[in-house]
Design an enzyme around this catalytic site. Sequence first.
Site, mmCIF file in Angstrom:
data_model
loop_
_atom_site.group_PDB
_atom_site.id
_atom_site.type_symbol
_atom_site.label_atom_id
_atom_site.label_comp_id
_atom_site.label_asym_id
_atom_site.label_seq_id
_atom_site.Cartn_x
_atom_site.Cartn_y
_atom_site.Cartn_z
ATOM 1 N N HIS A 113 0.832 -1.207 0.000
ATOM 2 C CA HIS A 113 0.000 0.000 0.000
ATOM 3 C C HIS A 113 0.865 1.254 0.000
ATOM 4 O O HIS A 113 2.035 1.245 0.403
ATOM 5 C CB HIS A 113 -0.906 0.006 1.233
ATOM 6 C CG HIS A 113 -0.124 0.014 2.528
ATOM 7 N ND1 HIS A 113 0.447 1.152 3.056
ATOM 8 C CD2 HIS A 113 0.168 -0.989 3.384
ATOM 9 C CE1 HIS A 113 1.057 0.858 4.185
ATOM 10 N NE2 HIS A 113 0.924 -0.437 4.412
ATOM 11 N N GLU A 217 -2.402 -7.240 7.438
ATOM 12 C CA GLU A 217 -1.133 -7.089 8.133
ATOM 13 C C GLU A 217 -1.156 -7.844 9.466
ATOM 14 O O GLU A 217 -2.174 -8.451 9.830
ATOM 15 C CB GLU A 217 -0.853 -5.593 8.343
ATOM 16 C CG GLU A 217 0.523 -5.251 8.920
ATOM 17 C CD GLU A 217 1.705 -5.790 8.110
ATOM 18 O OE1 GLU A 217 1.802 -7.027 7.988
ATOM 19 O OE2 GLU A 217 2.527 -4.998 7.627
#
Length: 365
Positions: A113, A217
């Site tokens: 990201h 994550e």
Amino acid sequence: MGSPVLFVTTVLLALLFTMSESTRAAYIPSNSSYFKYTTVTGFFLQDENSTDAKTFDYSKVNLGLINRTYPADDSFDPSGKKTQWERFSNYVSSLNEKAASNEQYKVLIMGRHGEGYHNVAESFYGTPAWDCYWSLADGNGTITWADAHLTEMGIQQALVANAFWANALATAGIPAPESYYVSPLARCLATANYTFSNLSLPESRPFAPVVKELLRESIGLHTCDRRSSKTWIHESYPSWEFEPGFAEDDLLWNSHTRESSTQQVARLKTLLDDIFASDNSTFISLTSHSGSIGATLKALGHRTFSLVTGAVIPVLVKAERLSGQPPYTSIEPSTTGAPSCTANPTPTTAAVSTAASVSATSTSL
């Protein structure tokens, strides 16, 4: 401390318990076979030990594809007019055509990201203060980093990726991904959207992402890694698909423990098993996080390559489905609580928002 044996099982059970009759196609691990993964090196610069992850810019070097010949070139491109990507794609197809019945090859294109507000906060406060104090809060009263969103810098990094894909599709013959998988965290959803929207994609390969829970994550403690509700994701990206069993609320995150690195590798190995067992695509896009991409690389036997925000790494993967049980792997327990602060984590000077315009290249989140 959390159980080193049952953490990953607990994650999988949490997913399975959310399934209804309409989600019966969800992946369930096999008890009689397993996947063995190997990175096939020699095709991307990111495979090479001489490539420095901190300074490498995929957008300037054809995503890292090495300029070389392939065994299939003579028959596929006798006049030498095909692009590097066209010849590579043909070579991967030839690998699959010649593969044994229990083997397959895929090209995983993994993008981190763009910069999020949590990256800015960690850069501003420093990693020790972030880990022991600030990462546990939703924000600092000026900005919010719970399920962190992209900064303007992060949006620009995703638009760089969009420009790369637009040019590579038009001039380099790069194959468009056949499948798109995205972490459910807001920063990845936005990154994928900015990266792949408004591209001239083949009709047979539209940008139709699937949100995958296990692509997220590290789980626990840090509020930036606590996802928003399924309803919020759907309202923000109404045409996107959720994988079977995707829960309304975040059932995996908690404020007391944090997933260990070996637990994360096991989780991402399960994600890979799901994809390789159920998706016949060869070129696959994964939009995720540095920690989870690092864990995926470890599960694939790839060298360590820590991505800066907005960076991309492609990997040619050979998967073999073997009978029996997988080799034993030691899994460390989750950690309980944040580390103790060794210094005052609350500065009395300018708020972190003053750093929001500064590029944060931390690879720890």
